[in-house]
Design a protein around this motif. Structure first.
Motif, mmCIF file in Angstrom:
data_model
loop_
_atom_site.group_PDB
_atom_site.id
_atom_site.type_symbol
_atom_site.label_atom_id
_atom_site.label_comp_id
_atom_site.label_asym_id
_atom_site.label_seq_id
_atom_site.Cartn_x
_atom_site.Cartn_y
_atom_site.Cartn_z
ATOM 1 N N LYS A 254 0.402 22.703 42.704
ATOM 2 C CA LYS A 254 0.175 21.263 42.669
ATOM 3 C C LYS A 254 -0.107 20.780 41.249
ATOM 4 O O LYS A 254 0.331 19.699 40.850
ATOM 5 C CB LYS A 254 -0.989 20.884 43.597
ATOM 6 C CG LYS A 254 -0.738 21.198 45.063
ATOM 7 C CD LYS A 254 0.460 20.467 45.618
ATOM 8 C CE LYS A 254 0.161 19.013 45.896
ATOM 9 N NZ LYS A 254 1.285 18.329 46.573
ATOM 10 N N GLU B 180 5.179 16.744 44.307
ATOM 11 C CA GLU B 180 4.657 15.438 43.900
ATOM 12 C C GLU B 180 5.772 14.627 43.239
ATOM 13 O O GLU B 180 6.663 15.193 42.601
ATOM 14 C CB GLU B 180 3.509 15.596 42.894
ATOM 15 C CG GLU B 180 2.304 16.342 43.432
ATOM 16 C CD GLU B 180 1.520 15.540 44.462
ATOM 17 O OE1 GLU B 180 1.707 14.301 44.514
ATOM 18 O OE2 GLU B 180 0.746 16.155 45.211
ATOM 19 N N LEU B 181 5.700 13.313 43.363
ATOM 20 C CA LEU B 181 6.650 12.455 42.654
ATOM 21 C C LEU B 181 6.468 12.650 41.154
ATOM 22 O O LEU B 181 5.344 12.783 40.669
ATOM 23 C CB LEU B 181 6.451 10.996 43.035
ATOM 24 C CG LEU B 181 6.748 10.630 44.499
ATOM 25 C CD1 LEU B 181 6.403 9.159 44.749
ATOM 26 C CD2 LEU B 181 8.197 10.895 44.848
ATOM 27 N N THR B 182 7.565 12.630 40.426
ATOM 28 C CA THR B 182 7.501 12.916 38.988
ATOM 29 C C THR B 182 7.048 11.726 38.156
ATOM 30 O O THR B 182 6.691 11.890 36.994
ATOM 31 C CB THR B 182 8.879 13.362 38.475
ATOM 32 O OG1 THR B 182 9.814 12.283 38.639
ATOM 33 C CG2 THR B 182 9.379 14.589 39.213
ATOM 34 N N GLN C 3 11.496 17.981 39.450
ATOM 35 C CA GLN C 3 10.184 18.626 39.544
ATOM 36 C C GLN C 3 10.218 20.012 38.912
ATOM 37 O O GLN C 3 9.295 20.397 38.178
ATOM 38 C CB GLN C 3 9.753 18.743 41.000
ATOM 39 C CG GLN C 3 9.300 17.463 41.647
ATOM 40 C CD GLN C 3 8.929 17.662 43.110
ATOM 41 O OE1 GLN C 3 8.905 18.787 43.607
ATOM 42 N NE2 GLN C 3 8.668 16.575 43.804
ATOM 43 N N GLU D 201 13.721 8.963 44.892
ATOM 44 C CA GLU D 201 13.129 10.274 44.640
ATOM 45 C C GLU D 201 12.346 10.747 45.865
ATOM 46 O O GLU D 201 11.555 10.006 46.436
ATOM 47 C CB GLU D 201 12.196 10.251 43.429
ATOM 48 C CG GLU D 201 11.622 11.635 43.148
ATOM 49 C CD GLU D 201 10.662 11.691 41.967
ATOM 50 O OE1 GLU D 201 10.262 12.803 41.590
ATOM 51 O OE2 GLU D 201 10.307 10.616 41.434
ATOM 52 N N GLN D 202 12.586 11.994 46.236
ATOM 53 C CA GLN D 202 11.841 12.628 47.317
ATOM 54 C C GLN D 202 10.819 13.571 46.706
ATOM 55 O O GLN D 202 11.118 14.315 45.779
ATOM 56 C CB GLN D 202 12.794 13.398 48.236
ATOM 57 C CG GLN D 202 13.876 12.536 48.879
ATOM 58 C CD GLN D 202 13.297 11.446 49.752
ATOM 59 O OE1 GLN D 202 12.456 11.709 50.614
ATOM 60 N NE2 GLN D 202 13.740 10.212 49.544
ATOM 61 N N LYS D 203 9.603 13.569 47.239
ATOM 62 C CA LYS D 203 8.524 14.343 46.631
ATOM 63 C C LYS D 203 8.476 15.785 47.095
ATOM 64 O O LYS D 203 7.872 16.640 46.438
ATOM 65 C CB LYS D 203 7.178 13.668 46.895
ATOM 66 C CG LYS D 203 6.762 13.626 48.362
ATOM 67 C CD LYS D 203 5.447 12.870 48.544
ATOM 68 C CE LYS D 203 4.289 13.593 47.903
ATOM 69 N NZ LYS D 203 2.992 12.919 48.177
ATOM 70 N N CYS E 1 15.592 17.702 48.095
ATOM 71 C CA CYS E 1 14.528 18.702 47.980
ATOM 72 C C CYS E 1 14.889 19.929 48.811
ATOM 73 O O CYS E 1 15.345 19.800 49.951
ATOM 74 C CB CYS E 1 13.197 18.131 48.458
ATOM 75 S SG CYS E 1 12.475 16.908 47.334
ATOM 76 N N THR F 277 11.147 21.365 46.613
ATOM 77 C CA THR F 277 11.071 20.632 45.355
ATOM 78 C C THR F 277 12.435 20.059 45.029
ATOM 79 O O THR F 277 13.460 20.542 45.514
ATOM 80 C CB THR F 277 10.638 21.547 44.191
ATOM 81 O OG1 THR F 277 11.654 22.519 43.957
ATOM 82 C CG2 THR F 277 9.338 22.247 44.487
#
Length: 544
Positions: free
Chosen positions: A361, A367-369, A407, A376-378, A280, A403
Motif C-alpha cells: 500500500k 490505489e489511484l495514482t 501503478q 483509471e481503475q484502482k 487491472c 494493479t
C-alpha cells in the motif's frame, strides 16, 4: 331641401371617416402600445436568431509543443423552416441527397432553425452549391483533427458540437472550450446570408490550450512496436508506459489495439480504453520485486542469505502447496529473485506477515495514482482481515492483488529515484508531487544489484542492452475466466528501468493472451528491450 341633404351626407361621410380613423387609432394603440411586446417578439422570431458562438477550441500540444489536437473547419447545411419559400422543390432535393433530413422536416415546420447535416463531405457540398436552392444555407463550423492516431485513447474525441466525450478532451472540456459569446443574427432580404448584429448580448472567454507530458513521436514509435508484437505473438491486447521516475512525467502511454480518432463512424468502445490505467490484473512475479524490497527494508533477510528451495518444482509449506517453474537447491536470496523461485520467496515473505500488505500500500498498489485521467481503475490488495491460509503465498507472487500498469511504473520508480513515491503527471506543470523516501538507500542499492543481475543472467536476460544499465523483472500470471483461473490464458508483464549517467526511464509493458508463447521472458522481456532501445535512440542517449 337639397342643401340639407347634401349637408347631411357630408356629416355622415365625415362621421364615417371619423369612425374609421378612430378604429385605426384604436388598432394602432393596441398594436403599438398594448400588444407591442407580442408583435416585437413575433418580428424577432421571424427575422432574428439568437445563437451562441464558442471560441476556437483550445489546442492540445505534446511536451515538444507539437500540436496533437487541432481545430479544422467543417461545413454544415441548414434551413429556416418557418421561412421556406419553396417546400416542394426543397423536399425533392433533400429526398435525393439527404433523406434523413426529410424525416425531420415536418417536426421542425414551426421551428426557426434546422440542420440538414453537419460536417459535410466534399461531394455533399458540391451537390448543395450546384443546386443553389434559396432555402439551403451553408455554415462554417469548427471540428477537431488529431495528427497522431496513437494518442486516441489518451486524448479522446469531441462530439459534433465540439464537446469532449472522453479522455483529455472530456476531462479538461471547460478549459478547452472556453465560454461562448452570445450574438443576435438577422437575415438579409434574400434570406440567404446572415451577419452578426452589432450588439453582443454576452461576451465570451477564450479557450485555453493544454500541454501534455507525452512525447508524440515517441508515442507513435511505441504504438508501432506494440502493434507488431500483437501480430507476431497472435495476442489479444498489449499496453506500455514510459515514465520519468524523478518527475513523474508520463512520456508515452500506449494501448493496442487502439482506434483512429478521425474516423469514429464504426467506433468500438473496447478500442477506446486507455489500458495502462483502465485495466487491472493480477500480474504475477513482477510483484516479487516489491516483496523483496519489503523483506530487505525490514531486515528479515539479506541478499546473500542462503535459502533452501528444496530442488523441486513442487513442495508444501505449512501444508500449502507451492509450485515453481525451475527447481533450485540452496541458493541466495538474490538468486531467488533472479531466477524467480516461488518456493524461496514464500519462505522469506512468511517472515513479513501483514507487513507485506503495508509495503504494497505504501508503494501505491491498489490505489489511484493521482494522474487525473478519466477511467483509471484502482485495483485492490487483499486486506489482512480477509486473508486465508493461502494469502501470503498468493500476494508474494502477484495474486490476490490487482494493479494497472501506471501503478506498477510508479512503484518501480521508487527503486530508481532514491525511494520516493511520485505522482504521475500527464499535464505539464512545475510542481513535482512525491512522498518519501519510504525505504533506505541501502535497500535501494540492494534491489538495484538484484534486478541488474536478473537482466544479466536471470529470467530477464532477453531485455539486456549492451552498454546500458538495465534493471527489471518478468511476470507471468494466469487470467480469470468465468471466475476460474484458465491455464491457457496468461498475462505477460515486464517492469524495468534504463539508466545511463543521469538519464533514467521506467518502462512497464504487458501482453495479454498470446497464442504463440507461454512465458513473459519470451514475449514481455523482448518487448521491453525494443521499447528501451527505441527511447534511447529517440532521446539520443548514446554510449560514450
Amino acid at each position: 331641401m337639397e342643401v340639407f341633404n347634401n349637408y347631411t351626407r357630408s356629416i355622415i361621410v365625415l362621421l364615417l371617416f371619423c369612425m374609421l380613423y378612430g378604429v385605426i387609432v384604436v388598432n394602432l394603440y393596441f398594436i403599438q402600445i398594448k400588444q407591442s411586446d407580442f408583435f416585437k417578439n413575433l418580428g424577432n422570431k421571424q427575422y432574428n436568431v439568437t445563437i451562441q458562438s464558442y471560441p476556437q477550441r483550445g489546442e492540445i500540444f505534446d511536451r515538444n509543443n507539437k500540436p496533437i489536437a487541432i481545430n479544422n473547419d467543417s461545413i454544415s447545411a441548414f434551413i429556416l423552416p418557418k421561412t421556406i419559400s419553396n417546400k416542394e422543390e426543397l423536399t425533392t432535393f433533400l429526398e435525393k441527397q439527404f433523406p434523413q433530413a426529410v424525416a425531420r422536416l415536418d417536426a421542425y415546420e414551426h421551428k426557426n432553425f434546422m440542420f440538414i447535416k453537419r460536417n459535410l463531405s466534399e461531394e455533399e457540398i458540391t451537390a448543395i452549391t450546384t443546386n443553389n436552392h434559396p432555402d439551403i444555407h451553408l455554415l462554417k463550423e469548427s471540428s477537431r483533427f488529431y495528427p497522431y492516431e496513437s494518442l486516441g485513447p489518451i486524448l479522446g474525441i469531441t462530439d459534433i458540437d465540439n464537446n469532449g466525450l472522453f479522455g483529455i478532451e472530456k476531462q479538461y472540456n471547460t478549459q478547452l472550450q472556453g465560454i461562448p459569446t452570445t450574438y443576435n443574427l438577422k437575415k438579409d432580404a434574400k434570406l440567404k446570408h446572415f451577419y452578426f448584429s452589432k450588439e453582443t448580448t454576452q461576451q465570451g472567454i477564450e479557450a485555453e490550450p493544454i500541454t501534455l507530458t507525452i512525447d508524440a513521436d515517441l508515442q507513435f514509435k511505441f504504438q508501432d512496436i506494440l502493434d507488431q508484437t500483437l501480430a507476431n505473438c497472435d495476442a489479444k491486447e498489449a499496453a506500455a508506459v514510459a515514465l520519468d521516475p524523478d518527475t513523474g512525467e508520463i512520456l508515452a502511454m500506449v494501448s493496442a489495439p487502439n482506434f483512429d480518432p478521425n474516423n469514429t463512424k464504426d467506433l468500438q468502445i473496447e478500442t477506446t480504453k486507455n489500458r495502462p490505467i483502465s485495466e487491472c490484473f493480477e500480474t504475477g512475479s513482477v510483484i516479487k520485486v516489491f516483496a523483496a524490497l519489503a523483506a530487505l527494508e525490514e531486515n528479515i533477510t539479506t541478499i546473500d542469505e542462503i535459502i533452501d528451495c528444496e530442488n523441486t518444482k513442487e513442495t508444501k509449506i505449512d501444508n500449502i502447496r507451492i509450485r515453481t517453474v525451475v527447481p533450485h537447491g540452496k541458493i541466495s536470496f538474490k538468486d531467488i529473485i533472479k531466477y524467480s523461485n516461488n518456493i524461496g520467496i514464500v519462505k522469506i515473505t512468511k517472515r513479513l506477515g501483514t507487513n507485506l500488505y503495508d509495503y504494497y500500500k505504501a508503494l501505491g498498489l491498489g490505489e489511484l495514482t493521482g494522474v487525473n485521467l478519466q477511467g483509471e481503475q484502482k485495483g485492490f490488495v487483499n486486506h489482512p482481515t480477509n486473508w486465508s491460509a493461502y494469502s501470503i503465498q498468493s500476494l508474494t507472487y502477484g495474486y490476490e492483488l490487482t494493479t494497472n500498469l501506471l501503478q506498477l511504473a510508479r512503484a518501480f520508480a521508487v527503486i530508481v529515484n532514491d525511494g520516493y513515491v511520485i505522482t504521475p503527471q500527464i499535464i505539464q506543470q512545475k510542481n513535482i508531487k512525491k512522498v518519501g523516501p519510504i525505504v533506505s538507500s541501502q535497500t535501494i542499492q540492494n534491489m538495484q544489484d538484484i534486478l541488474e543481475e536478473t537482466i544479466q543472467s536471470g529470467t530477464g536476460r532477453r531485455a539486456k542492452i549492451a552498454g546500458y544499465k538495465i534493471i527489471g523483472k518478468t511476470g507471468t500470471s494466469n487470467l480469470l475466466d468465468n471466475g476460474l483461473y484458465n491455464d491457457d490464458k496468461h498475462l505477460y508483464t515486464f517492469v524495468g528501468a534504463i539508466e545511463h549517467n543521469n538519464y533514467k526511464r521506467v518502462i512497464v509493458a504487458y501482453v495479454k493472451e498470446s497464442k504463440k508463447v507461454t512465458y513473459a521472458s519470451l514475449v514481455a522481456a523482448p518487448l521491453f528491450k525494443k521499447l528501451a532501445e527505441t527511447i534511447l535512440l529517440h532521446d539520443q542517449i548514446f554510449i560514450t
